[in-house]
Design a protein around this motif. Structure first.
Motif, PDB file in Angstrom:
ATOM      1  N   SER A  38       0.845  -1.203   0.000  1.00 31.78           N
ATOM      2  CA  SER A  38       0.000   0.000   0.000  1.00 31.78           C
ATOM      3  C   SER A  38       0.871   1.239   0.000  1.00 31.78           C
ATOM      4  CB  SER A  38      -0.936   0.016   1.213  1.00 31.78           C
ATOM      5  OG  SER A  38      -0.192   0.104   2.411  1.00 31.78           O
TER       6      SER A  38
ATOM      7  N   ASP B 188       0.378   5.372   1.354  1.00 35.35           N
ATOM      8  CA  ASP B 188      -0.435   6.433   1.954  1.00 35.35           C
ATOM      9  C   ASP B 188       0.037   7.764   1.388  1.00 35.35           C
ATOM     10  OD1 ASP B 188      -1.617   4.447   3.363  1.00 35.35           O
ATOM     11  OD2 ASP B 188      -0.834   5.053   5.326  1.00 35.35           O
TER      12      ASP B 188
ATOM     13  N   GLN C 200      -8.777   4.209  -0.432  1.00 35.98           N
ATOM     14  CA  GLN C 200      -9.466   4.257   0.865  1.00 35.98           C
ATOM     15  C   GLN C 200      -9.125   5.571   1.564  1.00 35.98           C
ATOM     16  OE1 GLN C 200      -8.224   1.268   3.653  1.00 35.98           O
ATOM     17  NE2 GLN C 200      -9.481   2.093   5.320  1.00 35.98           N
TER      18      GLN C 200
ATOM     19  N   ILE D 160      -8.371   7.903   4.482  1.00 39.73           N
ATOM     20  CA  ILE D 160      -7.921   7.605   5.840  1.00 39.73           C
ATOM     21  C   ILE D 160      -7.818   8.855   6.699  1.00 39.73           C
ATOM     22  CG2 ILE D 160      -6.691   5.497   5.195  1.00 39.73           C
ATOM     23  CD1 ILE D 160      -4.130   7.109   5.098  1.00 39.73           C
TER      24      ILE D 160
ATOM     25  N   GLN E 224      -6.169  12.631   2.917  1.00 42.78           N
ATOM     26  CA  GLN E 224      -5.219  11.516   2.896  1.00 42.78           C
ATOM     27  C   GLN E 224      -5.919  10.246   2.410  1.00 42.78           C
ATOM     28  OE1 GLN E 224      -2.660  10.880   6.198  1.00 42.78           O
ATOM     29  NE2 GLN E 224      -2.255  13.047   6.561  1.00 42.78           N
ATOM     30  N   TYR E 225      -5.163   9.430   1.645  1.00 42.48           N
ATOM     31  CA  TYR E 225      -5.740   8.258   1.010  1.00 42.48           C
ATOM     32  C   TYR E 225      -4.737   7.111   1.055  1.00 42.48           C
ATOM     33  CZ  TYR E 225      -8.797  11.894  -0.740  1.00 42.48           C
ATOM     34  OH  TYR E 225      -9.660  12.954  -0.817  1.00 42.48           O
ATOM     35  N   ARG E 226      -5.270   5.896   1.185  1.00 45.30           N
ATOM     36  CA  ARG E 226      -4.447   4.686   1.111  1.00 45.30           C
ATOM     37  C   ARG E 226      -4.734   4.009  -0.218  1.00 45.30           C
ATOM     38  NH1 ARG E 226      -4.536   1.866   6.365  1.00 45.30           N
ATOM     39  NH2 ARG E 226      -2.880   3.424   6.698  1.00 45.30           N
TER      40      ARG E 226
END
Length: 745
Positions: A518, A520, A558, A560, A564-566
């Protein structure tokens, strides 16, 4: 009969009023006669939303706060700016054009206090704080005052002696508005004009329009004020007609002049006032009748402007029970909330229902005290009301006629206390965020080959966004590092999806889907553009992003945290960037590769191995924003070969082989060699130990025989330690990235 005909009203109010007021003393408006439904009733609501430039177009008088389009009263030709790019290294040159315009828009035939928001093609051009969203040279508001000066730009273009000051006309002047955001044309503009502080009453509006010949009541009755009003029409009567209809106003003569107000109490008509005989002839003192219910609208709609919805047109409708098919609409060019509009519609429908009932009275001379338009009761009247539609026993004096030594009165039913207004909703508006433009963020991205052809120049993209959601675009320049000279290359694209890495990706493979790794990322603005993609879309190139120096694709997103995104379900090392898989760190740049949001730098502006500097200047930048990058020319060089292997052949010789990759062949075609993509095939092979090159070899095929004697010599030179084979393709513009193979001692 004490009725003023409509045409006479328009003439009187439009011309000298001194003698007219005396002639009109004792007379009054009869709404049913004066303000007939078939007559033009001032401006249609759509007229205030469409900007015009037609000669002779009427300019409304604005009261309170309204959103109006206005009329273009002066404009220059479009100013064209040409920007040249390309034309280097055998490529055709490209000339792009941008345009700006200067123009003036008349807003109100009455002095205004200020201008609030401005919309261009429905999008915010100027925010509530006065900040412009598109680039503009200057903006000036001329308030329409009696001492208004000539605008200097118009005077410079037309000549001082030929330029009117437009006193009494409020207008806005735009100087060099950049038109790139609007298809290089002057957009359709609407303005939030503030002509008065706070709501205005119908009486104040009428007093202004008539120069004080007609006034309102001493105080504004409930429902008689509006947040804003745009008055226009073929005469003053037409301009105030929508107010009269919507608010149920009447014009009465008072000792101090004419007044347009809500109907006032007029007392009681007692039984002694009724006359049984006139000139010795017996007549019926009272005759009652009722109009058919079908003549009353079944539903009544009131169209208005809703401040809560950015002054867009809305409609509130009142519906009565019972039979009927008639529907009627009142166009009220006023700003008011949904609840107030609903209350007016309901009040007018209730009034129309009660007005079905009428009484004709024959009275003595004392009935002259009952002024037309006043509300009276009749002694002994049982009432003509109906359940739910008003209080019985209240009547409005419609006409008063002195004839045959008596006074004839016609009364119409009048509702009592207003019924409770049902809930009203103005609807929801999808409003563009009114955020300040903010400073520009600029990024230089060098990419490998992302298309199907092998470029002859570095692929360099400029990505720009803002520190806030209000950012739109900025002007772009390339800068000569030696002289500091800036050369324009156009404007930025829409805000790029760019940010930085919070948690970097770990180790991975360029051969498989990474279902466990992943990334971030933080994307301060533009994060809404991050969406997932299925495997088929990924294999077609979707969701390609630059993370540090590695090109990665992601299938799932996703959120978060704020901004911010994963990113998961990854494809790593795309387009030959597998060499960068191991070099990630927190804080490195993140950029979504979206051609519509990036600007390609002309090939002649960048050189492999040289520094490239770019600069951006946006509306919110107090100083230019610049970025500098060393250009490596990744897109110009061959990719590292794959499947590097060594196989023993007799007498200790080894056959070293590999598979070529190409800058022009990205599809996986079984049984077919990748296209060369270079002028000729060539390979540079080096034997390396401890950082020292022990041997170099050139070959024009994808294999090499490593003789046993040479291998023994190289191992001896390495002191019995390990040696490494380095294989690079020799391309048209230089050596590509290497493939490495270790050989034990």
């Amino acid at each position: 009969m004490a009725t003023i005909v409509l045409g006479a009203v328009g003439t009187v109010l439009g011309g000298p009023v001194g003698g007219a007021i005396g002639a009109l003393a004792g007379r009054a408006f009869d709404q049913a006669v004066l303000f007939q439904p078939g007559r033009r009733q001032g401006p249609r609501l759509t007229e205030l939303q469409v900007q015009t430039s037609t000669y002779g177009t009427q300019i409304p008088r604005v009261f309170g706060t309204m959103r109006v389009a206005g009329t273009v009263i002066w404009a220059t030709d479009l100013r064209e700016t040409a920007t040249n790019s390309g034309g280097g290294k055998g490529q055709p040159g490209v000339t792009t054009f941008s345009y700006a315009a200067s123009f003036a828009v008349a807003l109100s035939a009455r002095r205004v206090l200020r201008i609030g928001r401005i919309w261009a093609d429905g999008n915010l051009l100027r925010g509530e704080a006065g900040d412009f969203k598109s680039e503009i040279g200057a903006f000036r508001l001329h308030d329409g005052g009696p001492d208004q000066a000539v605008d200097p730009l118009i005077a410079a273009a037309e000549g001082v002696g030929q330029t009117p000051a437009h006193r009494g006309i409020a207008y806005a002047l735009f100087e060099d508005l950049q038109l790139a955001d609007y298809g290089n044309r002057i957009p359709s503009l609407t303005f939030e004009v503030v002509a008065d502080d706070g709501p205005v009453s119908a009486g104040a509006i009428v007093a202004d329009l008539t120069g004080g010949a007609i006034t309102g009541g001493a105080t504004a009755a409930e429902g008689e004020s509006v947040d804003g009003y745009a008055a226009s029409g073929e005469d003053i009567a037409a301009a105030i007609d929508p107010l009269v209809q919507a608010q149920g106003l009447v014009l009465t003569a008072r000792a101090d002049g004419l007044s347009l107000t809500q109907p006032q109490p007029g007392g009681t008509i007692g039984l002694p006032s009724l006359a049984a005989r006139i000139n010795g002839t017996a007549e019926a003192a009272r005759r009652a009748a009722r109009d058919p219910a079908e003549d009353v609208p079944l539903r009544l709609g009131l169209r208005h402007y809703a401040p809560a919805r950015d002054y867009q047109a809305g409609m509130q409708t009142a519906v009565r029970p019972g039979v009927g098919r008639v529907a009627r609409t009142i166009d009220l060019p006023a700003a008011m909330d949904a609840e107030a509009a609903k209350a007016l519609a309901q009040a007018r429908l209730t009034q129309a229902w009660r007005a079905r009932g009428r009484i004709d009275l024959l009275c003595g001379w004392d009935a002259l005290l009952h002024v037309p338009g006043s509300i009276v009761t009749v002694a002994g009247d049982a009432g003509e009301g109906e359940a739910g539609m008003g209080e019985a026993g209240r009547w409005r004096v419609e006409t008063r006629e002195w004839a045959d030594m008596g006074v004839r009165l016609r009364l119409r039913g009048w509702p009592g206390a207003a019924a409770p207004v049902t809930a009203a909703s103005g609807g929801r508006v999808l409003r563009q965020p009114d955020a300040p433009h903010g400073a520009t963020r600029l990024m230089i991205a060098e990419l490998p080959v992302v298309g199907d052809s092998a470029p002859d120049a570095p692929v360099v993209m400029l990505a720009a966004a803002g520190v806030s959601e209000g950012w739109r675009r900025a002007a772009l320049f390339t800068v000569d590092p030696a002289s500091g000279t800036a050369s324009p290359i156009g404007r930025t694209a829409p805000a790029a999806v760019m940010g930085h890495v919070v948690v970097p990706p770990g180790a991975g493979s360029a051969s498989l889907f990474d279902r466990h790794g992943s990334i971030d990322v933080a994307v301060p603005t533009g994060g809404a553009a991050l969406t997932g993609a299925d495997d088929a879309a990924l294999l077609r190139g979707a969701n390609l992003c630059l993370v540090g120096e590695e090109l990665i694709q992601f299938g799932r997103v996703q959120p978060i945290g704020p901004g911010q995104y994963r990113l998961t379900h990854l494809l790593r090392g795309r387009r030959g960037t597998e060499w960068a898989i191991a070099g990630h760190a927190a804080g490195e740049a993140f950029l979504l590769i979206d051609a519509d949001r990036l600007v390609a730098v002309p090939g002649e502006a960048v050189a492999r191995g040289a520094l490239f500097q770019a600069m951006a200047i946006g509306i919110g930048d107090t100083v230019p924003v610049d970025a500098v990058r060393l250009i490596r020319g990744e897109a110009m060089l061959p990719l590292a070969p794959v499947h590097l292997a060594a196989q023993a052949e007799g007498a200790g010789d080894w056959r070293i082989s590999w598979i070529r990759r190409s800058r022009t062949g990205w599809d996986w075609a079984d049984g077919v060699d990748a296209p060369l993509g270079e002028e000729r095939e060539g390979w540079a092979i080096a034997v390396v130990a401890g950082g020292a090159v022990l041997r170099t070899v050139e070959t024009d095929v994808a294999s090499w025989l490593y003789p046993a004697a040479d291998r023994a010599a190289d191992l001896a030179a390495a002191g019995g330690g390990a040696i490494t084979l380095r294989v690079q393709q020799r391309g048209t513009h230089g050596l590509g990235r290497p493939a490495m193979l270790g050989i034990g001692g």
